[in-house]
Design a protein around this motif. Structure first.
Motif, PDB file in Angstrom:
ATOM      1  N   ALA A 190     -71.986  31.884   5.878  1.00  0.00           N
ATOM      2  CA  ALA A 190     -73.397  31.073   5.582  1.00  0.00           C
ATOM      3  C   ALA A 190     -73.498  29.674   5.497  1.00  0.00           C
ATOM      4  O   ALA A 190     -74.618  29.229   5.741  1.00  0.00           O
ATOM      5  CB  ALA A 190     -73.563  31.381   3.997  1.00  0.00           C
ATOM      6  N   ASP A 191     -72.266  29.098   5.666  1.00  0.00           N
ATOM      7  CA  ASP A 191     -72.322  27.574   5.545  1.00  0.00           C
ATOM      8  C   ASP A 191     -72.177  26.950   7.090  1.00  0.00           C
ATOM      9  O   ASP A 191     -72.095  25.779   7.222  1.00  0.00           O
ATOM     10  CB  ASP A 191     -71.139  26.714   4.967  1.00  0.00           C
ATOM     11  N   THR A 192     -72.253  27.929   8.162  1.00  0.00           N
ATOM     12  CA  THR A 192     -72.368  27.359   9.431  1.00  0.00           C
ATOM     13  C   THR A 192     -73.516  26.389   9.863  1.00  0.00           C
ATOM     14  O   THR A 192     -74.443  26.753   9.514  1.00  0.00           O
ATOM     15  CB  THR A 192     -72.188  28.688  10.550  1.00  0.00           C
ATOM     16  N   VAL A 193     -73.102  25.504  10.580  1.00  0.00           N
ATOM     17  CA  VAL A 193     -74.353  24.727  11.256  1.00  0.00           C
ATOM     18  C   VAL A 193     -73.964  24.847  12.747  1.00  0.00           C
ATOM     19  O   VAL A 193     -72.952  25.246  13.475  1.00  0.00           O
ATOM     20  CB  VAL A 193     -74.279  23.475  10.885  1.00  0.00           C
ATOM     21  N   TYR A 194     -74.928  24.330  13.462  1.00  0.00           N
ATOM     22  CA  TYR A 194     -75.006  24.301  15.017  1.00  0.00           C
ATOM     23  C   TYR A 194     -75.141  23.013  15.438  1.00  0.00           C
ATOM     24  O   TYR A 194     -75.828  22.302  15.294  1.00  0.00           O
ATOM     25  CB  TYR A 194     -76.297  24.965  15.527  1.00  0.00           C
ATOM     26  N   LEU A 195     -74.055  22.633  16.151  1.00  0.00           N
ATOM     27  CA  LEU A 195     -73.773  21.166  16.884  1.00  0.00           C
ATOM     28  C   LEU A 195     -74.766  21.108  18.041  1.00  0.00           C
ATOM     29  O   LEU A 195     -74.879  21.799  18.800  1.00  0.00           O
ATOM     30  CB  LEU A 195     -72.488  20.909  17.270  1.00  0.00           C
ATOM     31  N   VAL A 196     -75.723  20.001  17.873  1.00  0.00           N
ATOM     32  CA  VAL A 196     -76.837  19.984  18.869  1.00  0.00           C
ATOM     33  C   VAL A 196     -76.527  19.704  20.304  1.00  0.00           C
ATOM     34  O   VAL A 196     -76.899  20.216  21.197  1.00  0.00           O
ATOM     35  CB  VAL A 196     -77.741  18.586  18.408  1.00  0.00           C
ATOM     36  N   LEU A 197     -75.369  18.659  20.428  1.00  0.00           N
ATOM     37  CA  LEU A 197     -74.820  18.483  21.683  1.00  0.00           C
ATOM     38  C   LEU A 197     -74.436  19.692  22.248  1.00  0.00           C
ATOM     39  O   LEU A 197     -74.935  20.266  23.822  1.00  0.00           O
ATOM     40  CB  LEU A 197     -73.939  17.358  21.765  1.00  0.00           C
ATOM     41  N   PRO A 198     -73.396  20.790  21.990  1.00  0.00           N
ATOM     42  CA  PRO A 198     -73.013  22.047  22.520  1.00  0.00           C
ATOM     43  C   PRO A 198     -74.075  22.585  22.896  1.00  0.00           C
ATOM     44  O   PRO A 198     -74.009  23.623  23.869  1.00  0.00           O
ATOM     45  CB  PRO A 198     -71.876  22.241  21.810  1.00  0.00           C
ATOM     46  N   THR A 199     -75.180  22.947  22.047  1.00  0.00           N
ATOM     47  CA  THR A 199     -76.393  23.568  22.109  1.00  0.00           C
ATOM     48  C   THR A 199     -77.088  23.451  23.293  1.00  0.00           C
ATOM     49  O   THR A 199     -77.393  24.322  24.014  1.00  0.00           O
ATOM     50  CB  THR A 199     -76.966  23.838  20.602  1.00  0.00           C
ATOM     51  N   MET A 231     -72.344  29.381  29.456  1.00  0.00           N
ATOM     52  CA  MET A 231     -73.321  28.958  28.578  1.00  0.00           C
ATOM     53  C   MET A 231     -72.944  29.899  27.285  1.00  0.00           C
ATOM     54  O   MET A 231     -73.236  28.992  26.097  1.00  0.00           O
ATOM     55  CB  MET A 231     -74.606  29.605  28.845  1.00  0.00           C
ATOM     56  N   HIS A 232     -72.468  30.813  27.313  1.00  0.00           N
ATOM     57  CA  HIS A 232     -72.365  31.794  25.814  1.00  0.00           C
ATOM     58  C   HIS A 232     -71.091  31.087  25.166  1.00  0.00           C
ATOM     59  O   HIS A 232     -71.149  30.914  23.872  1.00  0.00           O
ATOM     60  CB  HIS A 232     -71.792  33.253  26.414  1.00  0.00           C
ATOM     61  N   TYR A 233     -69.996  30.862  25.875  1.00  0.00           N
ATOM     62  CA  TYR A 233     -68.720  30.364  25.090  1.00  0.00           C
ATOM     63  C   TYR A 233     -68.935  28.800  24.666  1.00  0.00           C
ATOM     64  O   TYR A 233     -68.525  28.548  23.852  1.00  0.00           O
ATOM     65  CB  TYR A 233     -67.572  30.670  25.882  1.00  0.00           C
ATOM     66  N   VAL A 234     -69.839  28.139  25.557  1.00  0.00           N
ATOM     67  CA  VAL A 234     -70.100  26.584  25.125  1.00  0.00           C
ATOM     68  C   VAL A 234     -71.045  26.678  23.786  1.00  0.00           C
ATOM     69  O   VAL A 234     -70.741  26.144  22.881  1.00  0.00           O
ATOM     70  CB  VAL A 234     -70.627  25.705  26.027  1.00  0.00           C
ATOM     71  N   GLY A 235     -72.058  27.748  23.896  1.00  0.00           N
ATOM     72  CA  GLY A 235     -72.922  27.806  22.569  1.00  0.00           C
ATOM     73  C   GLY A 235     -71.853  28.475  21.571  1.00  0.00           C
ATOM     74  O   GLY A 235     -72.363  28.092  20.233  1.00  0.00           O
ATOM     75  N   ILE A 236     -71.317  29.246  21.661  1.00  0.00           N
ATOM     76  CA  ILE A 236     -70.294  29.940  20.553  1.00  0.00           C
ATOM     77  C   ILE A 236     -69.656  28.655  19.833  1.00  0.00           C
ATOM     78  O   ILE A 236     -69.589  28.520  18.596  1.00  0.00           O
ATOM     79  CB  ILE A 236     -69.261  30.971  20.922  1.00  0.00           C
ATOM     80  N   HIS A 237     -68.925  27.819  20.823  1.00  0.00           N
ATOM     81  CA  HIS A 237     -68.213  26.746  20.239  1.00  0.00           C
ATOM     82  C   HIS A 237     -69.047  25.404  19.483  1.00  0.00           C
ATOM     83  O   HIS A 237     -68.568  24.479  19.377  1.00  0.00           O
ATOM     84  CB  HIS A 237     -66.977  26.210  21.236  1.00  0.00           C
ATOM     85  N   GLY A 238     -70.260  25.684  19.893  1.00  0.00           N
ATOM     86  CA  GLY A 238     -71.163  24.877  19.117  1.00  0.00           C
ATOM     87  C   GLY A 238     -71.151  25.087  17.684  1.00  0.00           C
ATOM     88  O   GLY A 238     -71.979  24.447  16.923  1.00  0.00           O
ATOM     89  N   LEU A 239     -70.681  26.292  17.013  1.00  0.00           N
ATOM     90  CA  LEU A 239     -70.917  26.516  15.645  1.00  0.00           C
ATOM     91  C   LEU A 239     -69.812  26.030  14.818  1.00  0.00           C
ATOM     92  O   LEU A 239     -68.581  25.707  15.320  1.00  0.00           O
ATOM     93  CB  LEU A 239     -70.381  28.001  15.347  1.00  0.00           C
ATOM     94  N   ALA A 240     -70.126  25.187  13.779  1.00  0.00           N
ATOM     95  CA  ALA A 240     -69.181  24.345  13.048  1.00  0.00           C
ATOM     96  C   ALA A 240     -69.213  24.851  11.679  1.00  0.00           C
ATOM     97  O   ALA A 240     -70.320  25.225  10.867  1.00  0.00           O
ATOM     98  CB  ALA A 240     -69.548  23.132  13.212  1.00  0.00           C
ATOM     99  N   LEU A 248     -74.322  15.392  15.582  1.00  0.00           N
ATOM    100  CA  LEU A 248     -75.448  15.773  14.977  1.00  0.00           C
ATOM    101  C   LEU A 248     -75.453  17.141  15.053  1.00  0.00           C
ATOM    102  O   LEU A 248     -75.070  17.805  16.024  1.00  0.00           O
ATOM    103  CB  LEU A 248     -76.808  15.308  15.885  1.00  0.00           C
ATOM    104  N   ALA A 249     -75.909  17.789  13.911  1.00  0.00           N
ATOM    105  CA  ALA A 249     -75.811  19.255  13.588  1.00  0.00           C
ATOM    106  C   ALA A 249     -77.345  19.628  13.076  1.00  0.00           C
ATOM    107  O   ALA A 249     -78.062  19.071  12.587  1.00  0.00           O
ATOM    108  CB  ALA A 249     -74.811  19.428  12.624  1.00  0.00           C
ATOM    109  N   ALA A 250     -77.440  21.101  13.392  1.00  0.00           N
ATOM    110  CA  ALA A 250     -78.654  21.533  12.760  1.00  0.00           C
ATOM    111  C   ALA A 250     -78.379  22.995  12.138  1.00  0.00           C
ATOM    112  O   ALA A 250     -77.408  23.517  12.460  1.00  0.00           O
ATOM    113  CB  ALA A 250     -79.593  22.020  14.038  1.00  0.00           C
TER     114      ALA A 250
END
Length: 410
Positions: free
Chosen positions: A69-78, A120-129, A206-208
């Protein structure tokens, strides 16, 4: 694979992949018929919709996944994940859209595109923080990459086929399911590993939140849906070509007249009476002019000025001795409308004007002819057509040799 996923978002991700594929392939089907700038715009549009469809499907699938639930998405990797997707899709489509692509080029482009989709998939996955680490099962990583490459190959084949109608729908559905399958295969091999108490997994930048990502994804879904609806608008060029044959009267109607009725009589003269007896299809008289597309509309050139006609998917390229221009007729339509006393089909993809041939020689199993004009150009002759070309040029009577003897200059 789908355990814990929101079934509605999973279904939405598949639909988005299908709509993105349909829109991209629909634009691809119109590329060959578009001259100049329009060709590049359609290619860019096809690449953009395919890339946006893949990326949006990925993040809809992410929103459907049971993540902490507390996951955020890092903007740069996304953002980087989207740029990777757009770049590899654009490069792959560009490579296979140049001329007649070989199997090696298609396979190489598929490997590049598949690797790009997986990246693209794995870079996006590792944008999770968050307060966790991410682990992957190696076999599932390899399987997802394999699925991505196979999906890319199928997508490029659909792109090259430029299908329409039911085949386009079927190809898009298969493509959407395959792209989604790659994503969920990779997700099934991903695990969130909670960090030990007191430890921190801090990622700067930056995170979203998931809510912000949901808004972005919703906007992109709207863009894809709008593009899909626009792709359903009929292509007026194809409508004009379809209207060139009157199914009621059984007569041929000028293509230019069907497309531009205000420009006066069409260059084709319809013949309503059957030729060669009952049951024979009517044939139009030779067209004195051919329609060609220019930057500011449709122009007409005299058939006497035509040096060659080259097949280009559903359309053709007409060479007037100076340059090639796109003609809205297929090569079969062009052959039916050109004077058979002056023009001959020398190859399945080429027609030449015999009076303009200035040079001929054997090359490999076939031959080549050179046509005159300010910018002379050469056209291949298939092996099966050598004898006919020799006869039309008077070489058969002169030398009395077989087709294999065509090695002399005319």
């Amino acid at each position: 694979m789908f355990e814990g996923h929101d079934p509605y978002l999973v279904a939405l991700s598949v639909v988005i992949a299908i709509l993105g594929g349909y829109t991209g392939f629909s634009l691809a089907a119109r590329i060959r018929g578009a001259p100049g700038v329009s060709h590049r715009v359609l290619l860019a549009g096809a690449a953009a919709f395919l890339a946006v469809g893949i990326w949006t499907m990925h993040f809809v699938g992410m929103l459907a996944a049971p993540i902490p639930a507390d996951t955020v998405y890092l903007v740069l990797p996304t953002i980087v994940s989207f740029l990777i997707c757009a770049l590899v899709v654009g490069i792959s489509l560009f490579f296979v859209s140049i001329g007649e692509p070989s199997l090696r080029r298609v396979v190489s482009s598929a490997v590049l595109l598949g690797a790009g989709i997986a990246s693209m998939h794995y870079v996006g996955i590792h944008g999770l923080a968050g307060h966790f680490a991410i682990a992957h099962d190696t076999p599932m990583i390899l399987l997802s990459i394999l699925i991505a490459v196979v999906t890319a190959y199928g997508g490029l084949c659909a792109f090259l086929a430029r299908q329409d109608g039911i085949r386009l729908i079927v190809s898009s559905i298969a493509y959407g399911i395959a792209v989604s399958g790659m994503h969920y295969t990779a997700m099934s091999g991903m695990h969130f590993v909670p960090l030990a108490a007191g430890s921190q997994h801090h990622a700067g930048g930056l995170a979203a939140s998931q809510q912000i990502l949901s808004v972005v994804v919703a906007l992109l879904c709207f863009v894809i849906a709008a593009g899909f609806l626009l792709s359903l608008v009929p292509d007026p060029r194809r409508q004009a070509m379809a209207a060139a044959i009157d199914p009621v009267a059984g007569t041929t109607v000028g293509v230019a007249q069907a497309a531009w009725p205000e420009q006066g009589p069409a260059p084709l003269r319809p013949i309503s009476a059957p030729l060669g007896g009952l049951g024979q299809p009517p044939r139009a008289a030779p067209a004195p002019r051919l329609p060609v597309e220019g930057a500011n509309g449709t122009h007409f050139i005299n058939s006497a000025d035509v040096r060659s006609v080259r097949a280009d998917a559903h359309y053709t390229r007409v060479h007037d001795g100076t340059r090639e221009r796109m003609c809205p007729w297929s090569i079969s339509e062009a052959e039916a409308q050109l004077d058979p006393g002056l023009f001959v089909r020398v190859h399945r993809s080429h027609i030449v004007a015999i009076p303009h041939v200035t040079f001929v020689r054997k090359e490999g199993d076939g031959a080549i002819v050179e046509l005159d004009g300010p910018s002379p150009h050469r056209v291949p002759v298939s092996r099966a057509k050598i004898a006919e070309v020799k006869a039309r040029l008077g070489l058969a009577r002169r030398h009395g040799q077989s087709a294999a003897g065509l090695g002399r200059e005319a």
